[in-house]
Scaffold this active site. Structure first.
Site, short mmCIF file in Angstrom:
data_model
loop_
_atom_site.label_atom_id
_atom_site.label_comp_id
_atom_site.label_asym_id
_atom_site.label_seq_id
_atom_site.Cartn_x
_atom_site.Cartn_y
_atom_site.Cartn_z
N ASP A 227 0.84 -1.18 0.00
CA ASP A 227 0.00 0.00 0.00
C ASP A 227 0.88 1.25 0.00
OD1 ASP A 227 -2.30 1.89 0.94
OD2 ASP A 227 -3.28 -0.05 0.76
N HIS A 277 -3.74 5.93 3.75
CA HIS A 277 -4.48 4.73 3.34
C HIS A 277 -3.82 3.45 3.86
CE1 HIS A 277 -6.07 1.67 0.46
NE2 HIS A 277 -7.17 2.39 0.58
N SER A 448 -11.53 -1.28 -0.05
CA SER A 448 -10.20 -1.32 0.57
C SER A 448 -10.23 -2.01 1.92
CB SER A 448 -9.66 0.10 0.73
OG SER A 448 -9.38 0.70 -0.50
#
Length: 503
Positions: A227, A277, A448
């Site tokens: 990520d 994120h 996600s």
């Protein structure tokens, strides 16, 4: 890691070219029509990509004309990625005995038509995969290369589809599934306190995860998160990762993303999450169960390996795609890593990422990818890449309720394997996670968080059955899902019952 493996002179390459049976294109035999001598604009290129997705459901550079391909290359710094081999499945260098000769032959074709030398042609040669990154400016070179039987694919290495659409800012606006450093006060309805003083998110109970903890907590299994990295300001994913009921485990952080517009740059910008994120995904999968009063992860005793492979959730541009490829090949080479979770993607396939994922898959890794999260600008896309690959397990999010309804920003489609309940029916709240900053919480949603949650459940199953391989773990997860043995055309096998999966 990218290494320039070429240790030969231009003279020797030209010798290979003169002896190659594949290089049989005569000088002047390539004729380009006048209407195709100028490259298309980015808007024209995107229109053709969109047309393909709308009519066929996908887009692949293999199926495009040489003019379209060259136009995209011209719009992306003339950077080209070439995958080569004797067949479409020849991705690993160690398994292709003549990989150096094939590579040399292709480089010779490029230098012949470009009129350049090796230093101005080759950017990098992958250490593990049969692919190279090169500089090509002429359409004739692309046409000549496409005639070679050794070409698996030729793709623009730095074409930015979203740049022309001006939507990357929206993807990074903190919408709950993209980037953001926000913190939120959690509603008491969205968690349950568990010993010693952790918050179990409401969605965990929809999948019987707390009950599954009586059988497995993920101990002994290593999850990798590919990520945007992990926040240096969140100690629960740092010095306090091995704490409380989460003991005897490790967290390792790596950075393979190069923050530069120049493809020749190789210096990475470190392991730290500059987006937010990746921190959320790591929290959902494996945040510790301790007395800090913050949300716990699904597999709170699993080891964690995090990779900063990109700057954003959209895998666009040379260094982001290269970073993801490098992360997957590195993880493929680690015997301790069993599960890889990636909640990033693109609306069409990227050859070098495909190669990296297939490499990791061939090494026995169970790979989970997000089915897609977006708002108005990509709602016409079904399941995004690489969740669309057969080597990955595609996951999306659904709303709370007795029937299946996708979350407000989630993609669905026939490639989806599992769903996770991650949006409340009343408040619309999503999943509590540890925030970017210490001692703070936030909400995160979309496909996600659904993907990271499913990766955590897989760790519970694998820890309970350490002798199993990835196929056995995946079969057990399917058998424990609510729609099994049927597969819904939009929601796959549905929601997994983690308790059934570990019994």
């Amino acid at each position: 890691m990218i290494k320039n493996l070429l240790r030969i002179s231009v003279i020797s390459i030209m010798f290979f070219a003169s002896c190659s049976k594949d290089d049989n294109i005569k000088e002047g035999s390539i004729v380009i029509e006048a209407s195709q001598k100028d490259p298309l604009s980015a808007l024209e290129i995107n229109a053709k990509i969109d047309e393909s997705i709308n009519t066929k459901g996908s887009f692949n550079w293999k199926e495009s004309s040489s003019h379209l391909l060259w136009s995209a290359i011209a719009q992306g710094q003339n950077i080209v990625t070439i995958g080569f081999g004797n067949s479409k499945d020849d991705i690993e260098r160690a398994k292709l005995s003549d990989n150096e000769k094939i590579q040399n032959d292709l480089l010779a074709i490029i230098m012949k038509y470009e009129g350049t030398n090796l230093d101005k042609t080759l950017i990098s040669s992958d250490e593990y995969l049969n692919l190279i990154d090169v500089v090509i400016s002429k359409q004739e070179t692309i046409i000549a290369l496409r005639k070679s039987k050794y070409i698996r694919y030729i793709e623009p290495g730095d074409y930015k589809y979203f740049e022309g659409k001006r939507v990357l800012e929206k993807m990074a606006s903190g919408s709950g599934s993209g980037c953001g450093y926000d913190a939120s006060t959690l509603s008491t309805a969205d968690y349950t306190f568990i010993t010693p003083n952790s918050k179990a998110p409401w969605t965990f109970y929809k999948h019987n995860i707390p009950s599954a903890w009586s059988y497995s907590t993920g101990r002994g299994v290593t999850i990798a998160i590919v990520d945007t990295g992990v926040s240096p300001n969140q100690t629960l994913l740092g010095s306090s990762f091995n704490d409380g009921n989460s003991s005897g485990r490790t967290i390792q952080k790596y950075g393979v993303y190069v923050d530069s517009i120049w493809p020749w740059s190789t210096t990475t910008d470190g392991t730290s999450d500059l987006c937010g994120h990746g921190t959320s995904m790591a929290s959902v999968a494996a945040a510790p169960r301790n007395d800090n009063g913050l949300p716990v992860g699904v597999a709170y005793n699993a080891n964690l390996v995090t990779y900063r492979a990109a700057s954003n959730v959209v895998l666009e541009g040379y260094h982001e795609q290269n970073g993801v490829k490098n992360a997957f090949t590195a993880l493929g080479n680690r015997s301790d890593v069993k599960i890889i979770s990636m909640s990033m993607g693109h609306i069409f396939s990227v050859g070098k990422i495909e190669d990296g994922i297939k490499y990791a898959y061939s090494k026995g890794k169970l790979i989970f990818c997000a089915g897609g999260t977006s708002t108005s600008f990509t709602t016409f896309v079904g399941v995004i890449f690489p969740a669309s690959m057969s080597e990955t397990v595609a996951v999306t999010g659904v709303k709370e309720g007795s029937t299946y309804e996708k979350c407000d920003v989630c993609h669905t489609g026939s490639k989806i394997d599992f769903t996770v309940v991650m949006q409340r029916s009343g408040s619309g709240n999503t999943v509590p996670v540890d925030s970017y900053y210490d001692n703070q919480s936030d909400y995160v949603g979309g496909s996600s968080v659904a993907t990271a949650t499913t990766a955590g459940i897989a760790a519970l199953v694998w820890a309970k059955n350490p002798s199993w391989n990835k196929d056995q773990v995946l079969t057990k997860m399917r058998q424990s899902a609510s729609l099994y043995p049927n597969k819904n055309p939009e929601f796959g096998y549905g929601n997994i019952n983690a308790l059934l999966a570990v019994q």
